[in-house]
Every structure is written in structure tokens, then in C-alpha cells.
Design an enzyme around this catalytic site. Structure first.
Site, PDB file in Angstrom:
ATOM      1  N   CYS A  70       0.835  -1.214   0.000  1.00  0.00           N
ATOM      2  CA  CYS A  70       0.000   0.000   0.000  1.00  0.00           C
ATOM      3  C   CYS A  70       0.865   1.258   0.000  1.00  0.00           C
ATOM      4  O   CYS A  70       1.533   1.569   0.992  1.00  0.00           O
ATOM      5  CB  CYS A  70      -0.928  -0.033   1.217  1.00  0.00           C
ATOM      6  SG  CYS A  70      -1.814   1.510   1.511  1.00  0.00           S
ATOM      7  N   CYS A  73      -0.078   3.889   2.609  1.00  0.00           N
ATOM      8  CA  CYS A  73       0.317   3.434   3.941  1.00  0.00           C
ATOM      9  C   CYS A  73       1.755   3.869   4.242  1.00  0.00           C
ATOM     10  O   CYS A  73       2.072   4.294   5.357  1.00  0.00           O
ATOM     11  CB  CYS A  73       0.227   1.909   4.048  1.00  0.00           C
ATOM     12  SG  CYS A  73      -1.440   1.239   3.893  1.00  0.00           S
TER      13      CYS A  73
END
Length: 328
Positions: A70, A73
Site C-alpha cells: 500500500c 500506507c
């Protein structure tokens, strides 16, 4: 992020709803975040109950649901860790890799990452999705954990500054209250003791001022604000030996070149609080005879600066005049 955009925001007047169940397996060993102690850590499905549910009864816990693939993230991680480290223990950050541990996010309905959910008293209470900027993360932490409170030292520093401002403005009673409140907490605080002594001097009580200053240790006396009060006490003691200001004015009226009378008169004016006028008398001496008595007028002015403090308006103004006079 507004509550409308926030799928984890609580309903009006209530907490975020949802029931989450976890296994009773022994907790896996936690891996603390770098340099963050147990305020930043990773968790697992088995460890979630202890690391989040139980821990949130003592401190608000932020759960960061993330995955290695991600991109957002990776953007969020350093920012949220920084803010948590700077939160003074108001929150704890627990990170859960949803690829390795899908059960918890599945039960909570996490469908997009990064997702951060705040837990308090064993329940999820609020959250946000996406890589928010630092300012919004700070706002979120203030919302779920309460705003940061100033430390005791910060509170004392704030009260000390306010009391000094009141003293400079001539608000003696307000200044005394401020200094006294500090001394009730820290009996030998040098700044507050010196401030109280300055109030005593302003009230015409040098003996009480001397008693306050006597309690200040050598280290405390190195503070410029404290040293200034000691100098003011010395000057207040000296004033008693300088003579009658009315007689000094009469001497100056009959002989404007009486530098001794003018020097004494300047010191009396300073003791009475007429700083600009006192400096003007010394400048009069310096303009007529700068070297008189081994530059006594200039040395007296420097003592005034020490007593007034480096940032006092009278000091700043007189320093400019002194520079102009010396280098003209």
C-alpha cells in the site's frame, strides 16, 4: 476529515458501534517501533485483545491497518509515528498488517487502507482513512485523546512571564499574585523570588526585597532577570546616601556644570522609576565632559542597563543614544 467523510465517526451523542471478537490465544511477542518504546508497536490477531482492547482502558490506542504493497500506507507511517511520539503519551499506536492478519479488519469491515481506528475504554470510538497530513492527524489525536496539556515547567514559565509583564506595566498587585502562586509550588524558584523582590522594591520595602533575594542560590543569580533585581537593590540602598533631590536640583540650577550633583540626581531619578529622565541627565554629563571622573556617567548608565534588563525599552533607547554619542 469531517464526520460525513469518516466511516468510523460515532453517531451523534454516541460511540462508534460494532462488535469485534478475538481469539484467546496467548499474545505474540510485540515488536516495538524504532526508538518509540511501547508507544508504537506491531500486533497480531492473537495479540489484538491485549495490545488494543485492554490497553485502551489506560490510554487511547490508534490502530493502523496497513499492508506492505500500500503506497499511501508508506506515506502515512512516518507522519503518524512522528505525531504519536510527540503526543506526550496521550496515545499509543498499534499497527496491524492486514495481509498477515486479515481476521480483525474483516470483522471490523475495513475495506480500504490505510485506515486508522481509535480505541478508548475497550471500544472503537473514531477513525479516518487515507494518508492525512500531519496537521489533521494532530487534530484527530486532540479529538480522541484531548488536547495536550502544558507541563508544570511550561505553566510556571507562562505565569512568570505574565507576572513580569504586570510588574513592568506597574500592576503591582497582579504581579505579586503571579510570583506568589509560583512560590507556593516551588518555594525557591529564583525567577519568582527575584520578581517578588522587585515588587518589594517598587513598594519601597528594600529590607523585604533583600530577604527574598537571600534565598536565591548562586546558580539562580546567573539569570539576567535575577541579576537585574540584585542590581536594583544595590541602587535602592545607594539612594539613601545621595542627598535631597530638591537640594541637588537647586545646585544644578545655580551651576549646570556640577556633574557630581547631576550624577546623584540621575541615580535618584532612576530609583524613582524615571528611567528616561535619569539617562538624559547622564547624557548631559557625557556631552559636556565624557571623561569626567574616569567616565563615571557612562559607567552609571551601564549599571542602569544591567538593572533595567537588556530588552527594557529604556535600555534599548539609551543604548542607541550612547552608540550615537560615542561614535559620532
Amino acid at each position: 476529515m469531517s464526520d460525513y467523510d469518516n466511516p468510523y465517526a460515532p453517531a451523534t451523542g454516541g460511540q462508534m458501534s460494532g462488535t469485534v471478537t478475538f481469539g484467546d490465544k496467548p499474545k505474540a511477542a510485540a515488536k516495538p517501533g524504532a526508538g518509540a518504546g511501547d508507544m508504537i508497536m506491531d500486533t497480531t490477531t492473537a495479540g489484538f485483545t491485549a495490545d488494543v482492547i485492554q490497553a485502551s482502558r489506560d490510554v487511547t490506542v490508534l490502530v493502523d491497518f496497513w499492508a506492505p504493497w500500500c503506497g499511501p500506507c508508506k506515506q502515512l507511517t512516518p507522519v503518524i509515528e512522528k505525531v504519536v511520539r510527540e503526543s506526550n503519551g496521550r496515545v499509543k499506536l498499534v499497527k496491524l498488517n492486514i495481509d498477515d492478519h486479515p481476521a480483525v479488519p474483516g470483522q471490523m469491515g475495513i475495506q480500504s487502507i490505510p485506515a486508522v481506528v481509535a480505541f478508548s475504554q475497550g471500544k472503537p470510538v473514531d477513525g479516518f482513512m487515507g494518508a492525512l497530513p500531519e496537521s489533521q492527524i494532530r487534530e484527530f489525536i486532540d479529538k480522541v485523546a484531548g488536547p495536550a496539556t502544558a507541563s508544570a515547567d511550561e505553566q510556571i514559565a507562562a505565569v512568570l512571564a505574565q507576572a513580569r509583564e504586570a510588574l513592568a506595566a506597574g500592576e503591582l498587585e497582579k504581579a505579586i499574585q503571579g510570583f506568589a502562586s509560583i512560590l507556593q509550588v516551588e518555594e525557591n524558584h529564583p525567577g519568582a523570588a527575584a520578581g517578588m523582590a522587585a515588587c518589594m522594591l517598587a513598594a519601597g520595602e528594600p529590607d523585604r526585597a533583600e530577604q527574598m533575594l537571600a534565598a536565591i542560590d548562586e546558580e539562580g543569580r546567573k539569570d539576567p532577570e535575577v541579576a537585574a533585581v540584585f542590581k536594583r537593590l544595590d541602587m535602592a540602598r545607594e539612594v539613601a546616601t545621595l542627598g535631597d533631590p530638591v537640594e541637588l536640583e537647586a545646585r544644578l540650577a545655580s551651576n549646570p556644570a556640577d556633574h557630581e550633583a547631576r550624577l546623584r540626581f540621575a541615580k535618584i531619578l532612576n530609583a524613582q522609576g524615571y528611567r528616561e529622565a535619569a539617562a538624559d541627565e547622564l547624557f548631559t554629563i557625557m556631552r559636556k565632559d565624557r571623561a569626567w571622573e574616569d567616565e563615571a556617567a557612562r559607567k552609571a548608565l551601564l549599571e542602569f542597563f544591567e538593572a533595567w534588563g537588556p530588552m527594557d525599552p529604556a535600555t534599548l533607547s539609551a543604548r542607541r543614544q550612547l552608540s550615537s554619542l560615542l561614535f559620532s
